[in-house]
Motif scaffolding. Structure first.
Motif, PDB file in Angstrom:
ATOM      1  N   MET A 171     -24.080  74.178 127.189  1.00 44.73           N
ATOM      2  CA  MET A 171     -23.104  74.794 126.289  1.00 44.73           C
ATOM      3  C   MET A 171     -23.696  74.967 124.900  1.00 44.73           C
TER       4      MET A 171
ATOM      5  N   ASP B 156     -22.906  74.566 120.904  1.00 45.59           N
ATOM      6  CA  ASP B 156     -22.052  73.932 119.898  1.00 45.59           C
ATOM      7  C   ASP B 156     -22.595  74.360 118.539  1.00 45.59           C
TER       8      ASP B 156
ATOM      9  N   MET C 207     -16.791  74.558 121.871  1.00 43.34           N
ATOM     10  CA  MET C 207     -18.086  74.818 122.516  1.00 43.34           C
ATOM     11  C   MET C 207     -17.963  76.022 123.447  1.00 43.34           C
ATOM     12  N   GLN C 208     -19.089  76.718 123.633  1.00 44.63           N
ATOM     13  CA  GLN C 208     -19.120  77.890 124.512  1.00 44.63           C
ATOM     14  C   GLN C 208     -20.005  77.595 125.715  1.00 44.63           C
ATOM     15  N   LEU C 209     -19.495  77.916 126.902  1.00 44.10           N
ATOM     16  CA  LEU C 209     -20.253  77.694 128.136  1.00 44.10           C
ATOM     17  C   LEU C 209     -21.362  78.721 128.253  1.00 44.10           C
TER      18      LEU C 209
ATOM     19  N   ARG D 178     -23.480  76.596 134.228  1.00 41.13           N
ATOM     20  CA  ARG D 178     -23.149  75.319 134.853  1.00 41.13           C
ATOM     21  C   ARG D 178     -24.044  75.108 136.063  1.00 41.13           C
TER      22      ARG D 178
ATOM     23  N   CYS E  27     -15.316  70.998 131.270  1.00 46.24           N
ATOM     24  CA  CYS E  27     -15.708  72.259 130.649  1.00 46.24           C
ATOM     25  C   CYS E  27     -14.574  72.809 129.783  1.00 46.24           C
ATOM     26  N   ARG E  28     -13.363  72.823 130.319  1.00 50.35           N
ATOM     27  CA  ARG E  28     -12.208  73.296 129.546  1.00 50.35           C
ATOM     28  C   ARG E  28     -11.975  72.432 128.306  1.00 50.35           C
TER      29      ARG E  28
ATOM     30  N   GLN F 103     -14.574  73.330 125.752  1.00 52.06           N
ATOM     31  CA  GLN F 103     -14.290  74.649 125.183  1.00 52.06           C
ATOM     32  C   GLN F 103     -13.173  74.550 124.143  1.00 52.06           C
ATOM     33  N   LYS F 104     -12.196  73.694 124.383  1.00 50.19           N
ATOM     34  CA  LYS F 104     -11.125  73.495 123.402  1.00 50.19           C
ATOM     35  C   LYS F 104     -11.661  72.848 122.128  1.00 50.19           C
TER      36      LYS F 104
END
Length: 120
Positions: A41, A43, A23-25, A28, A15-16, A19-20
């Motif tokens: 997520m 994108d 993408m936004q969570l 989950r 997930c991290r 996100q880098k």
């Protein structure tokens, strides 16, 4: 560390990592009667359903090989369930797989396959 704890830890690291990549969570571990989606997520304008697969060894095949047609069908069914209950404004959806394997240094190697189910 139990397999479940290790799975949660791997999922968090994936997930991290995503996100880098920008993408936004959204959520989950989304469950429906037919299955589970590890990560959902955003994108850009695309809603992405992500399956995280972890293998400690290749004894029983790679992490990617473990996402067979049956697993894909379950994920697709669960994604349809999600979309019925959570109307979205995105024009597009896709299914990604992130295969995770341990490295000799104790870290994880990620293999991110975008649009992994396009041949379904």
């Amino acid at each position: 560390m139990s397999a479940r704890e290790q799975g949660k830890q791997v999922e968090q690291q994936v997930c991290r990592f995503l996100q880098k990549q920008g993408m936004q969570l959204i959520t989950r571990n989304y469950h429906s009667r037919g299955g589970e989606i590890d990560l959902i997520m955003q994108d850009r304008q695309t809603l992405v359903f992500i399956e995280v697969r972890f293998r400690k060894s290749r004894t029983f095949g790679s992490a990617l090989e473990s996402v067979n047609k049956i697993k894909q069908s379950r994920i697709i069914h669960t994604a349809e369930h999600y979309l019925q209950r959570h109307p979205v404004s995105q024009d597009a959806c896709r299914f990604d797989v992130v295969a995770v394997s341990p490295t000799a240094s104790g870290h994880y190697d990620f293999q991110w396959i975008k649009d992994a189910f396009q041949n379904h």
